[in-house]
Structures are given as structure tokens and as C-alpha cells.
Design a protein around this motif. Structure first.
Motif, PDB file in Angstrom:
ATOM      1  N   THR A  91      34.054   3.275  79.924  1.00 23.72           N
ATOM      2  CA  THR A  91      33.681   3.854  78.637  1.00 23.72           C
ATOM      3  C   THR A  91      32.200   4.235  78.661  1.00 23.72           C
ATOM      4  O   THR A  91      31.384   3.511  79.248  1.00 23.72           O
ATOM      5  N   PRO A  92      31.854   5.394  78.058  1.00 21.99           N
ATOM      6  CA  PRO A  92      30.483   5.911  78.197  1.00 21.99           C
ATOM      7  C   PRO A  92      29.401   4.935  77.731  1.00 21.99           C
ATOM      8  O   PRO A  92      28.298   4.923  78.261  1.00 21.99           O
ATOM      9  N   GLY A  93      29.716   4.103  76.754  1.00 21.49           N
ATOM     10  CA  GLY A  93      28.692   3.210  76.212  1.00 21.49           C
ATOM     11  C   GLY A  93      28.615   1.858  76.894  1.00 21.49           C
ATOM     12  O   GLY A  93      27.848   0.993  76.467  1.00 21.49           O
ATOM     13  N   GLY A 116      40.323   5.631  79.943  1.00 26.31           N
ATOM     14  CA  GLY A 116      40.607   6.207  78.633  1.00 26.31           C
ATOM     15  C   GLY A 116      40.791   7.706  78.758  1.00 26.31           C
ATOM     16  O   GLY A 116      40.557   8.300  79.820  1.00 26.31           O
ATOM     17  N   ARG A 117      41.234   8.323  77.705  1.00 27.31           N
ATOM     18  CA  ARG A 117      41.367   9.795  77.624  1.00 27.31           C
ATOM     19  C   ARG A 117      41.146  10.193  76.180  1.00 27.31           C
ATOM     20  O   ARG A 117      41.035   9.347  75.295  1.00 27.31           O
ATOM     21  N   TYR A 118      41.098  11.461  75.920  1.00 31.82           N
ATOM     22  CA  TYR A 118      40.998  11.988  74.558  1.00 31.82           C
ATOM     23  C   TYR A 118      39.762  11.397  73.860  1.00 31.82           C
ATOM     24  O   TYR A 118      38.672  11.418  74.404  1.00 31.82           O
ATOM     25  N   GLU A 119      39.966  10.787  72.696  1.00 31.74           N
ATOM     26  CA  GLU A 119      38.809  10.259  71.956  1.00 31.74           C
ATOM     27  C   GLU A 119      38.371   8.893  72.483  1.00 31.74           C
ATOM     28  O   GLU A 119      37.348   8.354  72.089  1.00 31.74           O
ATOM     29  N   GLY A 120      39.176   8.307  73.370  1.00 32.78           N
ATOM     30  CA  GLY A 120      38.824   7.014  73.955  1.00 32.78           C
ATOM     31  C   GLY A 120      39.776   5.913  73.543  1.00 32.78           C
ATOM     32  O   GLY A 120      40.901   6.166  73.086  1.00 32.78           O
ATOM     33  N   PHE A 121      39.310   4.658  73.720  1.00 33.49           N
ATOM     34  CA  PHE A 121      40.144   3.480  73.475  1.00 33.49           C
ATOM     35  C   PHE A 121      40.112   3.043  72.015  1.00 33.49           C
ATOM     36  O   PHE A 121      39.062   3.115  71.370  1.00 33.49           O
ATOM     37  N   ASP A 122      41.224   2.501  71.534  1.00 33.34           N
ATOM     38  CA  ASP A 122      41.177   1.651  70.342  1.00 33.34           C
ATOM     39  C   ASP A 122      40.236   0.498  70.733  1.00 33.34           C
ATOM     40  O   ASP A 122      40.376  -0.111  71.800  1.00 33.34           O
ATOM     41  N   ALA A 133      33.046  -3.699  79.999  1.00 33.83           N
ATOM     42  CA  ALA A 133      33.022  -2.270  79.674  1.00 33.83           C
ATOM     43  C   ALA A 133      31.951  -1.653  80.563  1.00 33.83           C
ATOM     44  O   ALA A 133      30.809  -2.104  80.568  1.00 33.83           O
ATOM     45  N   VAL A 134      32.352  -0.648  81.343  1.00 37.14           N
ATOM     46  CA  VAL A 134      31.424  -0.065  82.319  1.00 37.14           C
ATOM     47  C   VAL A 134      31.333   1.448  82.123  1.00 37.14           C
ATOM     48  O   VAL A 134      32.344   2.122  81.905  1.00 37.14           O
ATOM     49  N   SER A 135      30.108   1.936  82.211  1.00 40.64           N
ATOM     50  CA  SER A 135      29.829   3.372  82.112  1.00 40.64           C
ATOM     51  C   SER A 135      29.248   3.844  83.429  1.00 40.64           C
ATOM     52  O   SER A 135      28.472   3.126  84.059  1.00 40.64           O
ATOM     53  N   ILE A 136      29.613   5.062  83.851  1.00 41.96           N
ATOM     54  CA  ILE A 136      28.987   5.576  85.069  1.00 41.96           C
ATOM     55  C   ILE A 136      27.765   6.432  84.739  1.00 41.96           C
ATOM     56  O   ILE A 136      27.118   6.964  85.634  1.00 41.96           O
ATOM     57  N   GLY A 137      27.428   6.571  83.483  1.00 43.90           N
ATOM     58  CA  GLY A 137      26.237   7.328  83.122  1.00 43.90           C
ATOM     59  C   GLY A 137      26.271   7.688  81.659  1.00 43.90           C
ATOM     60  O   GLY A 137      27.339   7.680  81.036  1.00 43.90           O
ATOM     61  N   ARG A 138      25.133   8.015  81.137  1.00 44.50           N
ATOM     62  CA  ARG A 138      25.047   8.329  79.706  1.00 44.50           C
ATOM     63  C   ARG A 138      25.359   9.805  79.462  1.00 44.50           C
ATOM     64  O   ARG A 138      24.492  10.614  79.138  1.00 44.50           O
ATOM     65  N   LEU A 141      32.549  12.256  80.028  1.00 43.17           N
ATOM     66  CA  LEU A 141      33.565  12.950  80.813  1.00 43.17           C
ATOM     67  C   LEU A 141      34.824  13.080  79.958  1.00 43.17           C
ATOM     68  O   LEU A 141      34.956  12.398  78.941  1.00 43.17           O
ATOM     69  N   SER A 142      35.768  13.875  80.428  1.00 41.85           N
ATOM     70  CA  SER A 142      36.990  14.068  79.645  1.00 41.85           C
ATOM     71  C   SER A 142      37.959  12.908  79.772  1.00 41.85           C
ATOM     72  O   SER A 142      38.869  12.765  78.968  1.00 41.85           O
ATOM     73  N   GLY A 143      37.779  12.105  80.810  1.00 42.27           N
ATOM     74  CA  GLY A 143      38.691  10.980  80.999  1.00 42.27           C
ATOM     75  C   GLY A 143      38.078   9.962  81.939  1.00 42.27           C
ATOM     76  O   GLY A 143      37.087  10.244  82.623  1.00 42.27           O
TER      77      GLY A 143
HETATM   78  C1  LIG Z   1      36.181  12.045  76.114  1.00 43.46           C
HETATM   79  S1  LIG Z   1      35.908  10.394  76.603  1.00 43.46           S
HETATM   80  C2  LIG Z   1      35.742   9.551  75.065  1.00 43.46           C
HETATM   81  C3  LIG Z   1      34.351   9.629  74.546  1.00 43.46           C
HETATM   82  C4  LIG Z   1      34.142   8.823  73.279  1.00 43.46           C
HETATM   83  N1  LIG Z   1      34.744   9.471  72.149  1.00 43.46           N
HETATM   84  C5  LIG Z   1      32.667   8.667  73.075  1.00 43.46           C
HETATM   85  O1  LIG Z   1      32.066   9.502  72.389  1.00 43.46           O
HETATM   86  O2  LIG Z   1      32.082   7.711  73.644  1.00 43.46           O
HETATM   87  C6  LIG Z   1      37.471   9.858  77.164  1.00 43.46           C
HETATM   88  C7  LIG Z   1      37.433   8.745  78.202  1.00 43.46           C
HETATM   89  O3  LIG Z   1      36.723   9.167  79.340  1.00 43.46           O
HETATM   90  C8  LIG Z   1      36.133   8.053  79.978  1.00 43.46           C
HETATM   91  N2  LIG Z   1      34.683   8.318  80.118  1.00 43.46           N
HETATM   92  C9  LIG Z   1      34.033   9.402  79.661  1.00 43.46           C
HETATM   93  N3  LIG Z   1      32.737   9.360  79.992  1.00 43.46           N
HETATM   94  C10 LIG Z   1      32.559   8.204  80.688  1.00 43.46           C
HETATM   95  C11 LIG Z   1      31.428   7.599  81.289  1.00 43.46           C
HETATM   96  N4  LIG Z   1      30.236   8.165  81.245  1.00 43.46           N
HETATM   97  N5  LIG Z   1      31.594   6.411  81.925  1.00 43.46           N
HETATM   98  C12 LIG Z   1      32.822   5.836  81.982  1.00 43.46           C
HETATM   99  N6  LIG Z   1      33.927   6.376  81.418  1.00 43.46           N
HETATM  100  C13 LIG Z   1      33.810   7.544  80.784  1.00 43.46           C
HETATM  101  C14 LIG Z   1      36.422   6.845  79.115  1.00 43.46           C
HETATM  102  O4  LIG Z   1      37.517   6.138  79.671  1.00 43.46           O
HETATM  103  C15 LIG Z   1      36.760   7.463  77.781  1.00 43.46           C
HETATM  104  O5  LIG Z   1      37.613   6.638  77.014  1.00 43.46           O
END
Ligand SMILES: C[S@@+](CC[C@H](N)C(=O)[O-])C[C@H]1O[C@@H](n2cnc3c(N)ncnc32)[C@H](O)[C@@H]1O
Length: 230
Positions: A91-93, A116-122, A133-138, A141-143
Motif C-alpha cells: 500500500t502506498p502509505g 490491492g487494486r482499484y481504490e485499494g484495501f478495506d 503495510a509496505v510501500s515501494i515509494g511515495r 501505482l494502479s495495483g
Molecule cells: C490505485 S492503488 C490505491 C491507491 C489508494 N487509493 C491511495 O490513494 O493510497 C491500488 C493498489 O495498488 C497498490 N499500490 C499502489 N501504489 C503502491 C505503492 N507505492 N507501494 C505499494 N503498493 C502500491 C496497492 O496494493 C493499492 O491498494
């Protein structure tokens, strides 16, 4: 190490799974498998997501769907898994993936990655079903599939036997061997090209001086003293 990736797009990992270092690690016992949320959804018509409470754009991955997929895979309440495997929600955060976290995860026996996909996880998925919860960068991505592959790549190359040369992953950018600094510059033939010469020390054959020079270069890059890499 066992890695399970939960995703709506298992086929996205076909290319990654075929990469040499991944195959090398697999030959040494690493197992990478994908699980489709859709294959285990308790909802009809393969539904996995729903509209957000409170309104707003996009669809949210449902907690009952992820719970069912984890339960089907591991045959138990996913919350009870937590002592046995790291369950990472991409997840991005989340916590930023860096070399330290990659090493930490590479030392685990088993990893589960939730894409996750779309708007993300519940949020209850991140809060109750995941351990991390891990992000690969700020950036967004779409998924989670590319993020999961980035994480897997950073982790798998640290596993014994993954890289052709065992030492490659020991002394590289951000590793403890380089005191957490970016790696020193590399050069290969020709020794001079268009007047751009390779530093003399690298041609000297003097291993101790080369080692010292490399560490110094890494330190300069780490301190920002050297020109930043473009
Ligand atoms: C379009 S993103 C959701 C973005 C979310 N609505 C937000 O604003 O933080 C869909 C999924 O892509 C994955 N994703 C997107 N960017 C990511 C990142 N920088 N690091 C890790 N996962 C990411 C996550 O699994 C996320 O649930």
C-alpha cells in the motif's frame, strides 16, 4: 523461503517467475506461488470489491474476500497466522521498502503478499489480516502486482544461490558492507573512451588501494559530497 502472492492478476507474475535469479532461488528451495482472490471469493459472480462507505470514487477490495482467500490457502483463521508468517499488504502509505527491510524479510521463512487494486484495501485488511503495510515509494501505482514484484526481487536476490556470484548482494548500494551508502562507481573496457578515462587506481592491480578508493567513493556519494547520480 515460501512466498505466496494474493492478487487478482496471477498471470502478471509469469515473466517475473521466469527470471534467472528467481529460477536459481527456486532450484534452491524458494517457492513463489500466486493465489487469485477471485478463486476463493464467497460472493457471486466472482465479485471481490465494493463501493466505498461514505461515497467517493472507485471500488474497494473487500475484507471478507481477502479473509476467505487466506483461509482457503492456509486452512485456518488468518489472524492466527501472524506468529508464523509475515503478511504484507502492499500500500502506498506503508513502511517504505529499503535495503534494511528487504534483508529483514529475506530472513523470514514464509511471506504472504497482498496486492490491492482499484481504490485499494478495506482498511480492516491492513489492520487485522496483515502484519505489515509496505510501500515501494511515495507514488501511486494502479495495483499491488508491480510493488509485490519489486519487493520479491529485492528479497529473492538476497537468498543464497539466487545470484550467479554470492558476493554481488553483499556489497551493493545501501548494504551494511558499504555503511548504507550508494555503491561506488564501476567501469569496464575500454579503459579510455572519447577521452573519458577510467580512474588510474582501478587499473593499478593494488587490491587494498582499490578497496579503500571504492569505500571512499561510496562514502562521498552517501554524504552528498559527490555529484548526485542523474
Ligand atoms: C490505485 S492503488 C490505491 C491507491 C489508494 N487509493 C491511495 O490513494 O493510497 C491500488 C493498489 O495498488 C497498490 N499500490 C499502489 N501504489 C503502491 C505503492 N507505492 N507501494 C505499494 N503498493 C502500491 C496497492 O496494493 C493499492 O491498494
Amino acid at each position: 523461503m515460501d512466498i505466496d502472492v494474493f492478487t487478482l492478476f496471477p498471470e502478471a507474475f509469469d515473466w517475473f517467475a521466469g527470471q534467472r535469479h528467481v529460477r536459481n532461488a527456486a532450484a534452491r528451495g524458494m517457492r513463489l506461488e500466486c493465489v487469485s482472490y477471485r478463486d476463493h471469493t464467497p460472493l457471486s459472480g466472482g465479485q471481490v470489491d465494493d463501493t466505498p462507505f461514505g461515497g467517493g470514487a472507485g471500488m474497494v477490495l473487500r475484507v471478507d474476500v481477502v479473509d476467505a482467500a487466506l483461509r482457503a490457502r492456509y486452512g485456518r483463521d488468518p489472524v492466527e497466522l501472524h506468529g508464523q508468517r509475515r503478511v504484507v499488504a502492499l500500500t502506498p502509505g506503508g513502511r517504505l521498502l529499503d535495503d534494511e527491510l528487504a534483508s529483514e524479510l529475506a530472513a523470514e521463512r514464509a511471506l504472504t503478499l497482498l496486492c490491492g487494486r482499484y481504490e485499494g484495501f478495506d482498511e480492516r485488511i491492513v489492520e487485522h489480516l496483515a502484519t505489515d503495510a509496505v510501500s515501494i515509494g511515495r507514488y501511486v501505482l494502479s495495483g499491488g502486482e508491480l510493488a509485490a514484484m519489486v519487493l520479491c526481487d529485492a528479497v529473492i536476490r538476497k537468498l543464497p544461490g539466487s545470484l550467479g556470484d554470492e558476493t554481488s548482494a553483499v556489497e551493493e548500494s545501501f548494504s551494511p558492507a558499504l555503511e548504507g551508502a550508494p555503491e561506488y562507481p564501476h567501469y569496464t573496457r575500454p579503459a579510455e573512451f572519447r577521452g573519458w578515462a577510467v580512474p588510474d587506481v582501478l587499473l593499478s592491480g593494488h587490491h587494498a588501494r582499490i578497496r579503500e578508493w571504492r569505500l571512499e567513493q561510496a562514502r562521498r556519494r552517501g554524504s552528498g559530497e559527490a555529484k548526485p547520480l542523474r
